[in-house]
Design an enzyme around this catalytic site. Sequence first.
Site, short mmCIF file in Angstrom:
data_model
loop_
_atom_site.label_atom_id
_atom_site.label_comp_id
_atom_site.label_asym_id
_atom_site.label_seq_id
_atom_site.Cartn_x
_atom_site.Cartn_y
_atom_site.Cartn_z
N ASP A 58 2.13 -13.81 8.80
CA ASP A 58 2.81 -13.83 10.09
C ASP A 58 2.66 -15.18 10.76
O ASP A 58 3.62 -15.74 11.31
CB ASP A 58 2.26 -12.74 11.01
CG ASP A 58 2.85 -11.37 10.70
OD1 ASP A 58 3.80 -11.30 9.88
OD2 ASP A 58 2.36 -10.37 11.25
N ARG B 107 0.84 -1.19 0.00
CA ARG B 107 0.00 0.00 0.00
C ARG B 107 0.87 1.25 0.00
O ARG B 107 1.79 1.38 0.80
CB ARG B 107 -0.89 0.00 1.24
CG ARG B 107 -1.87 1.15 1.30
CD ARG B 107 -2.68 1.08 2.58
NE ARG B 107 -3.64 2.17 2.69
CZ ARG B 107 -4.41 2.39 3.75
NH1 ARG B 107 -4.29 1.60 4.79
NH2 ARG B 107 -5.24 3.39 3.77
#
Length: 233
Positions: free
Chosen positions: A227, A126
């Site tokens: 993660d 982003r």
Amino acid sequence: MSSTAAPTAEPPHTADSPKDLPASAFALPRTNQLAGLLTIIRSRETSRGDFIFYSDRIIRLLVEEGLNHLPVVNKTVETPTGLKYNGVGFEGKICGISIMRAGEAMEAGLRECCRAVRIGKILIQRDEETHQAKLFYSKLPEDIASRYCLLLDPMLATGGSAIKAVEVLIDHGVPESRIIFLNLVASPEGLQAMYDVYPNVKVITAWVDEGLNDKKYIVPGLGDFGDRYFTSN
């Protein structure tokens, strides 16, 4: 005296099967096995080892279903008995394109189904100024324009990264109709966003969740897939 057995209630995980998906979206059948696997990886108590193991099982199911959507041509082979068998073969070559980094977790599942498959990578993040998905890196097969592309990313939230990745593939000559996007968990909003921009891209997901919260996270979701797969204990 006779009695009539009460009808068996449909399990909640199958009763909630999505019915109004965009025409280009397909969800895996909501079997007890799939619901059980997703329950394990959704739990915050699941260890990293178990998260990897059970995610890999779902990824294998997704890849197998993705291959079902590839076109085939008639093919005749000779069996060890000396007889002919009229079967089919895939129409063209394929490749996998992972959206880094979470999408890289799906590469092994693709290789288990397709030996020596070519793998490309796309990094999209982003932009902090525009808040739009921006391409930072790509490494794609030289002949990608002639291949069917299985785009890999486990989560489809707003659809911004996936839509940008499709744009990159199209810019490299891949027809929209030759792109199949595989993901584990999708939001209805993300599926609709992809369909609105690229209606000919097939999206195959293991599960469609309730939607997005005010932070644009999938709910109930499963947390940050990358993660949990690569770093969490």
